[in-house]
Write an enzyme that holds these catalytic residues in place. Structure first.
Site, PDB file in Angstrom:
ATOM      1  N   ASP A   1      59.263  85.992 129.054  1.00  0.00           N
ATOM      2  CA  ASP A   1      58.871  87.022 128.087  1.00  0.00           C
ATOM      3  C   ASP A   1      58.760  86.481 126.659  1.00  0.00           C
ATOM      4  O   ASP A   1      59.380  85.471 126.314  1.00  0.00           O
ATOM      5  CB  ASP A   1      59.921  88.141 128.065  1.00  0.00           C
ATOM      6  CG  ASP A   1      59.829  89.046 129.278  1.00  0.00           C
ATOM      7  OD1 ASP A   1      59.131  88.696 130.242  1.00  0.00           O
ATOM      8  OD2 ASP A   1      60.480  90.109 129.250  1.00  0.00           O
TER       9      ASP A   1
ATOM     10  N   HIS B   1      63.064  83.727 128.931  1.00  0.00           N
ATOM     11  CA  HIS B   1      62.321  83.885 127.664  1.00  0.00           C
ATOM     12  C   HIS B   1      61.803  82.553 127.154  1.00  0.00           C
ATOM     13  O   HIS B   1      62.599  81.644 126.907  1.00  0.00           O
ATOM     14  CB  HIS B   1      63.229  84.506 126.598  1.00  0.00           C
ATOM     15  CG  HIS B   1      63.641  85.908 126.917  1.00  0.00           C
ATOM     16  ND1 HIS B   1      64.640  86.191 127.824  1.00  0.00           N
ATOM     17  CD2 HIS B   1      63.159  87.101 126.491  1.00  0.00           C
ATOM     18  CE1 HIS B   1      64.762  87.506 127.926  1.00  0.00           C
ATOM     19  NE2 HIS B   1      63.887  88.085 127.137  1.00  0.00           N
TER      20      HIS B   1
HETATM   21 ZN    ZN Z   1      60.908  90.910 125.038  1.00  0.00          ZN
END
Ligand code: ZN
Length: 271
Positions: A79, A224
């Site tokens: 992400d 992430h």
């Molecule tokens: Zn996010």
């Protein structure tokens, strides 16, 4: 009576986070009505497609065929990117290991680094939408939500020539009306089943171990490669952990797939 209202409010609160099933919400709504609170009944009731499907595991993905019982599939998802130099390094790792992943992009970051988006797509990864701007959708108005998703889709389409079909809400936050907006924008909501909390400053080994502890067929792992909204933090630990994870998961017999790859593989007969 106080306890009853408290329970209804807890269901409402959890429902706003997508943690209450449609059935439970409907039952709670009827109980509220029988108890004489029409307002609470209306608030708790799961209207329309407000409780649309959230994909937490690969098996939940729409459009797939029958999952072979013996197959072990897992998906690594990243992400908040694109975010140089970490997204670049991550793509290098995935390429070297011949593994595909899924990226949920912040579209305003994608505008700044379109070459990374094109590269991810060209190298076989699934490009999904995270948001145009990384905000808590529960705090946005209906109009703001719709505008953000429409703009995010347009930006990614302009860069890749493809409309994204998968959407991960920022922080995974969604409620009845967020789900309705996603459905109207023809986006499938994808969250996760494994969350090693890689943004908390832990090292690559800890990220690796937390994922391995929860590894199972169909798991969707949240990682992430970006750092929204300020883009200051290093994502080196995540990139290094990805390399370790690909090796360890393969040793355990898992196929690492992008979301599109999984849906395609499952459609093929005889597999
Ligand atoms: Zn996010």
């Amino acid at each position: 009576m106080g306890a009853f209202y408290l329970a209804a409010l807890v269901i409402l609160w959890a429902g706003r986070r997508g943690n209450v099933s449609r059935k439970l919400a409907a039952v709670a709504s009827v109980v509220c009505l029988l108890a004489g609170s029409g307002a609470l009944a209306a608030a708790v009731y799961p209207w329309g497609n407000s409780y649309g499907i959230t994909v937490n595991r690969l098996q939940d993905l729409p459009g797939k065929g029958v999952v072979p019982a013996t197959a072990g599939y897992m998906a690594l998802t990243f992400d908040d990117g694109p975010y140089p130099p970490y997204t670049d390094r991550l793509l290098d790792v995935l390429k070297e290991k011949k593994a595909h992943a899924t990226f949920f992009l912040v579209a305003e970051q994608a505008q700044r680094h379109p070459e990374l988006v094109k590269r991810a797509l060209a190298e076989g990864h699934t490009v999904g939408l995270h948001a145009f701007r990384h905000r808590d959708f529960l705090k946005l108005t209906e109009e703001e939500r719709q505008k953000d998703l429409a703009l995010g889709k347009k930006v990614l389409h302009d860069i890749t020539g493809k409309e994204p079909v998968y959407w991960r809400p920022p922080h995974g936050f969604r409620d009845f009306s967020v789900m309705e907006v996603a459905a109207a924008e023809k986006l499938t909501v994808v969250n996760w089943s494994v969350i090693p909390r890689d943004w908390t400053g832990i090292g690559k080994q800890e990220i690796h171990n937390r994922v391995m502890d929860k590894a199972e067929n169909g798991a969707i792992v949240l990682l992430h490669d970006g750092d929204s909204p300020f883009y200051k933090a290093s994502r080196k630990a995540t990139v290094d952990a990805a390399a370790l994870l690909i090796d360890s998961l393969r040793e355990k017999g898992y196929h690492l797939v992008s979301l599109e790859e999984y849906v395609q593989a499952e459609k093929r007969p005889g597999q």
